[in-house]
Write an enzyme that holds these catalytic residues in place. Structure first.
Site, PDB file in Angstrom:
ATOM      1  N   CYS A 186      -3.609   4.747   9.266  1.00 23.06           N
ATOM      2  CA  CYS A 186      -2.238   4.435   9.980  1.00 23.06           C
ATOM      3  C   CYS A 186      -1.598   4.963  11.008  1.00 23.06           C
ATOM      4  O   CYS A 186      -0.398   5.130  11.085  1.00 23.06           O
ATOM      5  CB  CYS A 186      -1.241   4.253   8.858  1.00 23.06           C
ATOM      6  SG  CYS A 186      -1.666   2.882   7.706  1.00 23.06           S
ATOM      7  N   CYS A 238       0.879  -1.181   0.002  1.00 24.40           N
ATOM      8  CA  CYS A 238      -0.060   0.264  -0.039  1.00 24.40           C
ATOM      9  C   CYS A 238       0.760   1.370   0.042  1.00 24.40           C
ATOM     10  O   CYS A 238       0.698   2.208  -0.592  1.00 24.40           O
ATOM     11  CB  CYS A 238      -0.975  -0.058   1.183  1.00 24.40           C
ATOM     12  SG  CYS A 238      -2.167   1.175   1.368  1.00 24.40           S
ATOM     13  N   CYS A 239       1.840   1.345   1.013  1.00 23.43           N
ATOM     14  CA  CYS A 239       2.725   2.474   0.872  1.00 23.43           C
ATOM     15  C   CYS A 239       3.626   2.614  -0.491  1.00 23.43           C
ATOM     16  O   CYS A 239       3.869   3.829  -0.988  1.00 23.43           O
ATOM     17  CB  CYS A 239       3.752   2.227   1.975  1.00 23.43           C
ATOM     18  SG  CYS A 239       3.188   2.600   3.686  1.00 23.43           S
ATOM     19  N   CYS A 276       8.173   3.907   5.872  1.00 27.34           N
ATOM     20  CA  CYS A 276       7.325   3.607   4.789  1.00 27.34           C
ATOM     21  C   CYS A 276       8.125   3.345   3.646  1.00 27.34           C
ATOM     22  O   CYS A 276       7.704   2.925   2.699  1.00 27.34           O
ATOM     23  CB  CYS A 276       6.221   4.528   4.441  1.00 27.34           C
ATOM     24  SG  CYS A 276       7.183   6.202   4.212  1.00 27.34           S
ATOM     25  N   CYS A 335      -1.005   8.786   7.154  1.00 27.87           N
ATOM     26  CA  CYS A 335      -2.332   8.604   6.654  1.00 27.87           C
ATOM     27  C   CYS A 335      -3.152   8.155   7.688  1.00 27.87           C
ATOM     28  O   CYS A 335      -2.841   7.836   8.752  1.00 27.87           O
ATOM     29  CB  CYS A 335      -2.250   7.256   5.552  1.00 27.87           C
ATOM     30  SG  CYS A 335      -1.208   7.570   4.030  1.00 27.87           S
TER      31      CYS A 335
HETATM   32  S1  SF4 Z   1       0.651   5.064   5.548  1.00 31.75           S
HETATM   33 FE1  SF4 Z   1      -0.989   3.295   5.502  1.00 31.75          FE
HETATM   34  S2  SF4 Z   1      -2.907   4.086   3.992  1.00 31.75           S
HETATM   35 FE2  SF4 Z   1      -0.719   5.384   3.782  1.00 31.75          FE
HETATM   36  S3  SF4 Z   1       0.249   4.177   2.081  1.00 31.75           S
HETATM   37 FE3  SF4 Z   1       1.000   3.418   4.024  1.00 31.75          FE
HETATM   38  S4  SF4 Z   1      -0.175   1.504   4.487  1.00 31.75           S
HETATM   39 FE4  SF4 Z   1      -1.410   2.723   2.941  1.00 31.75          FE
END
Ligand code: SF4
Length: 254
Positions: free
Chosen positions: A217, A120-121, A242, A214
């Site tokens: 998170c 996701c990151c 991340c 985000c």
């Molecule tokens: S911080 Fe969380 S929502 Fe944002 S990109 Fe990373 S995993 Fe995805």
């Protein structure tokens, strides 16, 4: 009580640190072009953007709008774009990649495994970051040594990526210099600057969010918890980056 009242405690040598930061930014604007400031709109980043504007430096600012930010952060982004002298760029993920990932793994996939969280990151942050930084010689971040054990050795000018690329036989120009003008600032210094300069900041800081990413998170922290305890709190400490500020060797290994 707001974040300024709670945290603004300047170091004894705050004025010297501020002068060093200003000097580095002025130097960078002429020596390391093209360069940009990466801003998450957190406390450190609003300080740096304020300095860029106050010093009238031609350094654009960019924000990664991941599609999962808090409304408070989006509101601050809009205010910053309206007021900043320096251009404020917004970089977003490839919409198709986000839609496919969410359809395949669900919107809460990040909680199921570190791999899915990193996927996701990658889609929401790292891929847009690569586009935002394409062609840049250097970039500016708000990293501070005090933020976490993983950041304890952050230098003011980080040339490690350039050195690695050179040592590997590649083109030095492919590496990028990372400037961390607040590396030796304390949290108290950051809030002292925000307070005396009336810098606009994310109101989530008033609700015990020291580090803001985000929405899914990031959570508030309690008294005595580590600075980054509210980020990816369900994971081990060692996994908590991340990828934006992980060096290349670690990224390959991750
Ligand atoms: S911080 Fe969380 S929502 Fe944002 S990109 Fe990373 S995993 Fe995805």
């Amino acid at each position: 009580m707001g974040a300024i009242d709670l945290h603004a405690r300047p170091s004894k040598d705050f004025e010297a640190k501020l002068a060093e930061t200003q000097k580095l930014l002025i130097q960078a604007a002429s020596e390391f072009t093209p360069l940009k400031q990466a801003s998450s709109l957190g406390a450190e980043d609003v300080v740096i953007t304020h300095l860029i504007n106050a010093l009238e430096l031609d350094i654009p600012v960019f924000v990664l709008e991941t599609g999962a930010l808090h409304q408070e952060t989006l509101d601050l982004l809009a205010r910053t774009q309206a007021r900043s002298r320096a251009p404020v760029e917004v970089w977003r993920p490839v919409q198709e990649s986000v839609v496919q990932f969410v359809a395949r793994e669900g919107k809460d996939a990040m909680y199921r495994s570190i791999e899915l969280r990193k996927d996701c990151c990658h889609i929401r942050k790292l891929e847009p970051l690569a586009r935002a930084l394409a062609g840049q010689k250097a970039w500016i971040t708000g990293l501070r040594r005090e933020q976490s054990a993983a950041r304890a050795d952050v230098p003011l000018v980080d040339t490690s990526e350039v050195a690695k690329v050179t040592a590997g036989g590649g083109q030095a120009a492919a590496g990028r210099i990372k400037l961390n003008p607040l590396a030796d600032w304390t949290w108290g210094d950051v809030w002292h600057y925000i307070g005396i300069n009336q810098v606009d900041y994310n109101p989530l800081h008033d609700q015990f969010f020291p580090s803001i990413g985000c929405a899914p998170c990031t959570r508030a922290i309690s008294l005595g918890e580590d600075f980054r305890a509210g980020r990816w709190w369900w994971e081990d400490e060692a996994a908590k980056e991340c990828g934006l500020h992980v060096n290349k060797e670690e990224k390959v290994a991750a």
